[in-house]
Structure formats: structure tokens, C-alpha cells
Design a protein around this motif. Structure first.
Motif, PDB file in Angstrom:
ATOM      1  N   LEU A  49     -20.256  73.889 -28.619  1.00  0.00           N
ATOM      2  CA  LEU A  49     -19.423  73.837 -29.822  1.00  0.00           C
ATOM      3  C   LEU A  49     -18.109  73.107 -29.550  1.00  0.00           C
ATOM      4  O   LEU A  49     -17.686  72.244 -30.328  1.00  0.00           O
ATOM      5  N   ILE A  50     -17.469  73.435 -28.440  1.00  0.00           N
ATOM      6  CA  ILE A  50     -16.205  72.792 -28.077  1.00  0.00           C
ATOM      7  C   ILE A  50     -16.396  71.287 -27.914  1.00  0.00           C
ATOM      8  O   ILE A  50     -15.623  70.479 -28.440  1.00  0.00           O
ATOM      9  N   ALA A  51     -17.442  70.906 -27.190  1.00  0.00           N
ATOM     10  CA  ALA A  51     -17.704  69.482 -26.957  1.00  0.00           C
ATOM     11  C   ALA A  51     -18.028  68.750 -28.255  1.00  0.00           C
ATOM     12  O   ALA A  51     -17.661  67.584 -28.429  1.00  0.00           O
ATOM     13  N   LYS A  52     -18.687  69.422 -29.180  1.00  0.00           N
ATOM     14  CA  LYS A  52     -19.092  68.796 -30.437  1.00  0.00           C
ATOM     15  C   LYS A  52     -17.925  68.627 -31.400  1.00  0.00           C
ATOM     16  O   LYS A  52     -17.806  67.590 -32.067  1.00  0.00           O
ATOM     17  N   GLU A  53     -17.051  69.640 -31.470  1.00  0.00           N
ATOM     18  CA  GLU A  53     -16.052  69.676 -32.536  1.00  0.00           C
ATOM     19  C   GLU A  53     -14.685  69.117 -32.156  1.00  0.00           C
ATOM     20  O   GLU A  53     -13.938  68.681 -33.032  1.00  0.00           O
ATOM     21  N   PHE A  54     -14.333  69.128 -30.879  1.00  0.00           N
ATOM     22  CA  PHE A  54     -12.952  68.826 -30.490  1.00  0.00           C
ATOM     23  C   PHE A  54     -12.870  67.640 -29.538  1.00  0.00           C
ATOM     24  O   PHE A  54     -13.757  67.429 -28.713  1.00  0.00           O
ATOM     25  N   ASN A  55     -11.796  66.870 -29.647  1.00  0.00           N
ATOM     26  CA  ASN A  55     -11.560  65.773 -28.699  1.00  0.00           C
ATOM     27  C   ASN A  55     -10.229  65.925 -27.963  1.00  0.00           C
ATOM     28  O   ASN A  55      -9.710  64.982 -27.379  1.00  0.00           O
ATOM     29  N   SER A  56      -9.693  67.149 -28.000  1.00  0.00           N
ATOM     30  CA  SER A  56      -8.461  67.468 -27.268  1.00  0.00           C
ATOM     31  C   SER A  56      -8.510  68.947 -26.889  1.00  0.00           C
ATOM     32  O   SER A  56      -9.020  69.766 -27.651  1.00  0.00           O
ATOM     33  N   ILE A  57      -8.001  69.269 -25.704  1.00  0.00           N
ATOM     34  CA  ILE A  57      -7.955  70.668 -25.278  1.00  0.00           C
ATOM     35  C   ILE A  57      -6.591  71.004 -24.690  1.00  0.00           C
ATOM     36  O   ILE A  57      -5.907  70.155 -24.116  1.00  0.00           O
ATOM     37  N   THR A  58      -6.217  72.269 -24.860  1.00  0.00           N
ATOM     38  CA  THR A  58      -5.000  72.838 -24.281  1.00  0.00           C
ATOM     39  C   THR A  58      -5.408  74.078 -23.503  1.00  0.00           C
ATOM     40  O   THR A  58      -6.293  74.827 -23.927  1.00  0.00           O
ATOM     41  N   ALA A  59      -4.762  74.306 -22.371  1.00  0.00           N
ATOM     42  CA  ALA A  59      -5.004  75.533 -21.612  1.00  0.00           C
ATOM     43  C   ALA A  59      -4.259  76.679 -22.286  1.00  0.00           C
ATOM     44  O   ALA A  59      -3.041  76.642 -22.399  1.00  0.00           O
ATOM     45  N   GLU A  60      -4.998  77.689 -22.734  1.00  0.00           N
ATOM     46  CA  GLU A  60      -4.353  78.805 -23.432  1.00  0.00           C
ATOM     47  C   GLU A  60      -3.403  79.558 -22.508  1.00  0.00           C
ATOM     48  O   GLU A  60      -2.274  79.882 -22.891  1.00  0.00           O
ATOM     49  N   ASN A  61      -3.815  79.830 -21.287  1.00  0.00           N
ATOM     50  CA  ASN A  61      -2.983  80.639 -20.397  1.00  0.00           C
ATOM     51  C   ASN A  61      -2.904  80.153 -18.950  1.00  0.00           C
ATOM     52  O   ASN A  61      -1.899  80.364 -18.283  1.00  0.00           O
ATOM     53  N   CYS A  62      -3.931  79.497 -18.444  1.00  0.00           N
ATOM     54  CA  CYS A  62      -4.064  79.338 -16.999  1.00  0.00           C
ATOM     55  C   CYS A  62      -3.012  78.428 -16.362  1.00  0.00           C
ATOM     56  O   CYS A  62      -2.861  78.432 -15.138  1.00  0.00           O
ATOM     57  N   MET A  63      -2.267  77.654 -17.158  1.00  0.00           N
ATOM     58  CA  MET A  63      -1.252  76.785 -16.583  1.00  0.00           C
ATOM     59  C   MET A  63       0.159  77.360 -16.726  1.00  0.00           C
ATOM     60  O   MET A  63       1.138  76.709 -16.359  1.00  0.00           O
ATOM     61  N   LYS A  64       0.260  78.573 -17.253  1.00  0.00           N
ATOM     62  CA  LYS A  64       1.561  79.240 -17.330  1.00  0.00           C
ATOM     63  C   LYS A  64       1.965  79.709 -15.936  1.00  0.00           C
ATOM     64  O   LYS A  64       1.119  80.012 -15.092  1.00  0.00           O
ATOM     65  N   SER A  65       3.253  79.780 -15.683  1.00  0.00           N
ATOM     66  CA  SER A  65       3.742  79.929 -14.308  1.00  0.00           C
ATOM     67  C   SER A  65       3.249  81.189 -13.613  1.00  0.00           C
ATOM     68  O   SER A  65       3.018  81.186 -12.407  1.00  0.00           O
ATOM     69  N   MET A  66       3.070  82.281 -14.344  1.00  0.00           N
ATOM     70  CA  MET A  66       2.645  83.521 -13.695  1.00  0.00           C
ATOM     71  C   MET A  66       1.249  83.400 -13.100  1.00  0.00           C
ATOM     72  O   MET A  66       0.886  84.139 -12.194  1.00  0.00           O
ATOM     73  N   TYR A  67       0.464  82.429 -13.599  1.00  0.00           N
ATOM     74  CA  TYR A  67      -0.885  82.217 -13.081  1.00  0.00           C
ATOM     75  C   TYR A  67      -0.954  81.066 -12.087  1.00  0.00           C
ATOM     76  O   TYR A  67      -1.612  81.184 -11.044  1.00  0.00           O
ATOM     77  N   VAL A  68      -0.300  79.960 -12.389  1.00  0.00           N
ATOM     78  CA  VAL A  68      -0.433  78.776 -11.550  1.00  0.00           C
ATOM     79  C   VAL A  68       0.551  78.762 -10.382  1.00  0.00           C
ATOM     80  O   VAL A  68       0.334  78.085  -9.379  1.00  0.00           O
ATOM     81  N   HIS A  69       1.630  79.548 -10.489  1.00  0.00           N
ATOM     82  CA  HIS A  69       2.661  79.573  -9.447  1.00  0.00           C
ATOM     83  C   HIS A  69       3.152  81.016  -9.267  1.00  0.00           C
ATOM     84  O   HIS A  69       4.339  81.321  -9.454  1.00  0.00           O
ATOM     85  N   PRO A  70       2.241  81.926  -8.903  1.00  0.00           N
ATOM     86  CA  PRO A  70       2.544  83.359  -8.920  1.00  0.00           C
ATOM     87  C   PRO A  70       3.588  83.803  -7.904  1.00  0.00           C
ATOM     88  O   PRO A  70       4.274  84.808  -8.113  1.00  0.00           O
ATOM     89  N   GLU A  71       3.701  83.072  -6.797  1.00  0.00           N
ATOM     90  CA  GLU A  71       4.672  83.413  -5.760  1.00  0.00           C
ATOM     91  C   GLU A  71       5.412  82.154  -5.334  1.00  0.00           C
ATOM     92  O   GLU A  71       4.878  81.039  -5.413  1.00  0.00           O
ATOM     93  N   LYS A  72       6.624  82.331  -4.857  1.00  0.00           N
ATOM     94  CA  LYS A  72       7.400  81.180  -4.401  1.00  0.00           C
ATOM     95  C   LYS A  72       6.642  80.468  -3.290  1.00  0.00           C
ATOM     96  O   LYS A  72       6.228  81.068  -2.299  1.00  0.00           O
ATOM     97  N   SER A  80      -6.852  75.753 -13.371  1.00  0.00           N
ATOM     98  CA  SER A  80      -6.347  74.534 -14.006  1.00  0.00           C
ATOM     99  C   SER A  80      -7.168  73.317 -13.581  1.00  0.00           C
ATOM    100  O   SER A  80      -7.370  72.387 -14.374  1.00  0.00           O
ATOM    101  N   ASP A  81      -7.685  73.323 -12.355  1.00  0.00           N
ATOM    102  CA  ASP A  81      -8.578  72.243 -11.925  1.00  0.00           C
ATOM    103  C   ASP A  81      -9.848  72.221 -12.781  1.00  0.00           C
ATOM    104  O   ASP A  81     -10.326  71.148 -13.192  1.00  0.00           O
ATOM    105  N   GLN A  82     -10.397  73.399 -13.043  1.00  0.00           N
ATOM    106  CA  GLN A  82     -11.597  73.482 -13.873  1.00  0.00           C
ATOM    107  C   GLN A  82     -11.311  73.041 -15.309  1.00  0.00           C
ATOM    108  O   GLN A  82     -12.147  72.384 -15.950  1.00  0.00           O
ATOM    109  N   PHE A  83     -10.123  73.393 -15.791  1.00  0.00           N
ATOM    110  CA  PHE A  83      -9.719  72.996 -17.138  1.00  0.00           C
ATOM    111  C   PHE A  83      -9.659  71.472 -17.269  1.00  0.00           C
ATOM    112  O   PHE A  83     -10.216  70.886 -18.204  1.00  0.00           O
TER     113      PHE A  83
END
Length: 358
Positions: A49-72, A80-83
Motif C-alpha cells: 500500500l505504501i509503495a503504491k500510494e506514496f512517493n515520499s516518506i517521513t520517519a515518524e519516530n526513529c530519527m528523533k534524538s532519543m532513539y538515534v542518539h540515546p547517549e553522548k 534509520s538505515d532501514q528507513f
């Protein structure tokens, strides 16, 4: 319409199949925010469905800092690589969300107390992430939700430690890391006059300070009656007048009543549950389905009127089951804000948007 630079261009998908992306391919990108399961492609039907209907994607959560950069000093790019790989495989415009945001913030960053440490943290965070995806992510929300409802700067750890110039600093860092990616300021309630005025001044200040800003994203978390079409149109015209792209970045239409004291889309706001606030637990009545379809149709008519100014319309989710509005601002509610129902079947609203272009 405004196009992405040639070095960063993604062709809008074409084909004979009837879909949102094909219907609006000459007007603007049609996007969706993907959750973790959709990025992992756990449900083949939803993936198709996603591939059929959309030609742009946004990461809902996985690129927010608490997930992508959890520790200093520690980054986690697995999701995010999979996204990004999903977007590349399906020849989509890929939008990164978000680099600087006070909410869903990595705990270590929220505890910073001085400007020098914050400058170092922002530099490492933005430079590392944007450089990693240089030439692969087409656009970024550099700063998200920096304004109060009256248009003044929101009190955040970034403002408290670095000062008001943290916005220019963030945009300059992102531009240096990838000069060819489009850079956005993103916020909700920009249809409200005071907040919109503040956002206009924010963009002007960035431009005056020599920061690269390519677009403004209006989150478009709306309902069946507001904002008015006049206010939406004013928003388009006011930002287009600044020579930046206009995008509607988190589009959904709530069909549920809102507690009187809840304004906007602040994820930290909460209200008490009640039967009155959850009127459709077993499904959306036909009359409301029709009303939702009419609302989407009226808004898209306006978007088409100004298609030369609008770059992207992104729905905040793929189907009703995924929508964050089921739990905001009241836990456990059943909302129906998107074009596809809980089984990913198209609703009347979907067909109303296809019929506009016949």
C-alpha cells in the motif's frame, strides 16, 4: 511547482495504476510517516500500500534524538538505515525528521547547562547524522516546534543554554553537512495568526543571519471544522512570499471532540478520558465518514489552487490504526483521521481526493 535541485532530485513515480501519488504527480509529493513496523515491512499488504500510494516518506519516530542518539557519543542508526533503504528501494523522496526538538529529546542532551557544551552537542549531533545520509536524504526538519502559540520562542534547553541564535546555528550546521539537502522549519498551528507571524519572523531572521532555509512545514493536525480554508490559504501565501517551499508535513483530520483547554499538537498535553470524548469506539458513522471526505476534498481543492507553491503533502501515518491521535490527548480513544481504515482499506475520503483530478 518548486523542484528539488538536480543533484538531489527524485522523479515522481508514474504509472497507469490509480493512486494518490499518480493522481497528484504533477502537483506535489504525497507522503506518509512510517512507524517501526512499516519500516521493517512486517505486513506485506501495508508495504504494498505504501509503495503504491506514496512517493515520499517521513520517519515518524526513529530519527528523533532519543532513539538515534540515546547517549553522548553513541548513535543507533539501525532503524534509520532501514528507513532510508526503504525509500531508496521505492524511489521515494526521503524526509528526515527531526534534528533539533525539545520533545522526545535524548536525556543526556536535556541535561546540558551551558552554551559551550550545547554547541558541541548540537555540532556533533547534526553533523554526524546529516553527513551520514548526505546525498540520500532529500530534506530535513532541522528545528521542530520552536514557537509558543503567541509566536514567541518556546523555552527549551536549546534556548536556555545557547540563546535565540541556536536556530541559525542548527541550520548552518545542517547546510554545511549536506549543502544540497533541503532544510525546513516545522511546526503546528501555523494557521493561527500570531504563531504564523512569529514563524514568518523566524524565517526572516534565519535569512538575515545567512542561514540556509528552503521550506516551512505546517504540521496540519486539523479537525473537521478548523482551521478555516481562509486561514490555511493565508498560511500558504505568507510563507510563499518568503521565497521558501511550503509543505504540509503531518496531515491528519481528527473527527473527535477536543478538550476545551487543549490547543495544538504538543505531545506532552493530556486530558481526562470520558465517554463524551470517545464517541465512536465501534466505528465511524456514515454521516461522519461523509463529513471527513468533504473536509479533505475542500482542503485539497485549496492545495491544488496553490500547487505552484506547495512541494509536499505528508499524512501523519498510513492508516487509522497507526495514528497517534488514538492516544492524544486522551489515552485509549478511537480516532479515524486518515484516508485508510484500520484494515488499510480506502475510505470515502480517499476516493474524494482521487475524484478531484478526474
Amino acid at each position: 511547482m518548486l523542484l528539488i535541485s538536480s543533484c538531489n532530485s527524485i522523479p515522481k513515480n508514474s504509472g497507469a495504476s490509480l493512486s494518490l501519488k499518480n493522481t497528484y504527480k504533477k502537483d506535489f509529493y504525497i507522503g506518509a510517516a512510517l512507524d517501526t513496523n512499516q519500516i521493517k515491512e512486517t505486513d506485506p499488504m501495508v508495504t504494498d500500500l505504501i509503495a503504491k500510494e506514496f512517493n515520499s516518506i517521513t520517519a515518524e519516530n526513529c530519527m528523533k534524538s532519543m532513539y538515534v542518539h540515546p547517549e553522548k557519543g553513541k548513535f543507533d542508526f539501525k532503524m534509520s538505515d532501514q528507513f532510508v533503504a526503504f525509500g531508496e528501494k521505492n524511489k521515494m523522496l526521503i524526509h528526515g525528521h527531526t534534528l533539533i526538538w525539545h520533545s522526545q529529546l535524548a536525556p543526556w542532551m536535556a541535561q546540558i547547562k551551558d552554551s559551550v557544551t550545547m554547541a558541541e552537542a548540537m555540532t556533533n549531533h547534526i553533523s554526524t547524522i546529516v553527513e551520514k545520509y548526505k546525498g540520500r536524504i532529500n530534506s530535513w526538519d532541522v528545528v521542530n516546534e520552536a514557537l509558543n502559540e503567541d509566536g514567541t520562542l518556546r523555552k527549551t534547553v536549546f534556548l536556555d543554554t545557547y540563546g535565540k541564535d541556536y536556530l541559525s546555528f542548527a541550520f548552518k550546521l545542517a547546510a554545511k553537512a549536506d549543502p544540497k539537502t533541503d532544510l525546513y522549519y516545522n511546526d503546528y498551528n501555523l494557521c493561527n495568526a500570531k504563531k504564523r507571524k512569529g514563524a514568518v519572523e523566524l524565517v526572516k531572521n534565519l535569512q538575515k543571519n545567512g542561514a540556509k532555509i528552503d521550506g516551512v512545514g505546517e504540521q496540519a493536525h486539523w479537525n473537521l471544522t478548523s482551521p478555516s480554508l481562509d486561514e490555511i490559504e493565508k498560511t500558504i501565501l505568507d510563507f510563499a512570499a518568503l521565497s521558501v517551499k511550503v509543505s504540509f508535513t503531518e496531515f491528519d483530520i481528527s473527527v473527535l471532540p477536543n478538550p476545551w483547554d487543549i490547543v495544538g499538537a504538543d505531545v506532552n498535553q493530556r486530558a481526562e478520558a470520558s465517554e463524551k470524548m470517545n464517541p465512536y469506539p465501534n466505528g465511524l458513522p456514515e454521516a461522519i465518514q461523509i463529513q471527513l471526505a468533504a473536509r479533505y476534498e475542500a482542503i485539497f481543492k485549496l492545495f491544488l489552487k496553490h500547487q505552484d507553491k506547495i512541494d509536499r503533502v505528508t499524512f501523519w501515518g498510513v492508516n487509522d490504526k497507526q495514528s497517534w491521535l488514538n492516544d492524544w490527548p486522551i489515552k485509549g480513544r478511537t480516532n479515524f483521521p486518515l484516508l485508510f481504515d484500520r484494515e488499510s482499506k480506502p475510505k470515502k475520503a480517499y476516493y474524494s481526493l482521487l475524484s478531484l483530478k478526474k
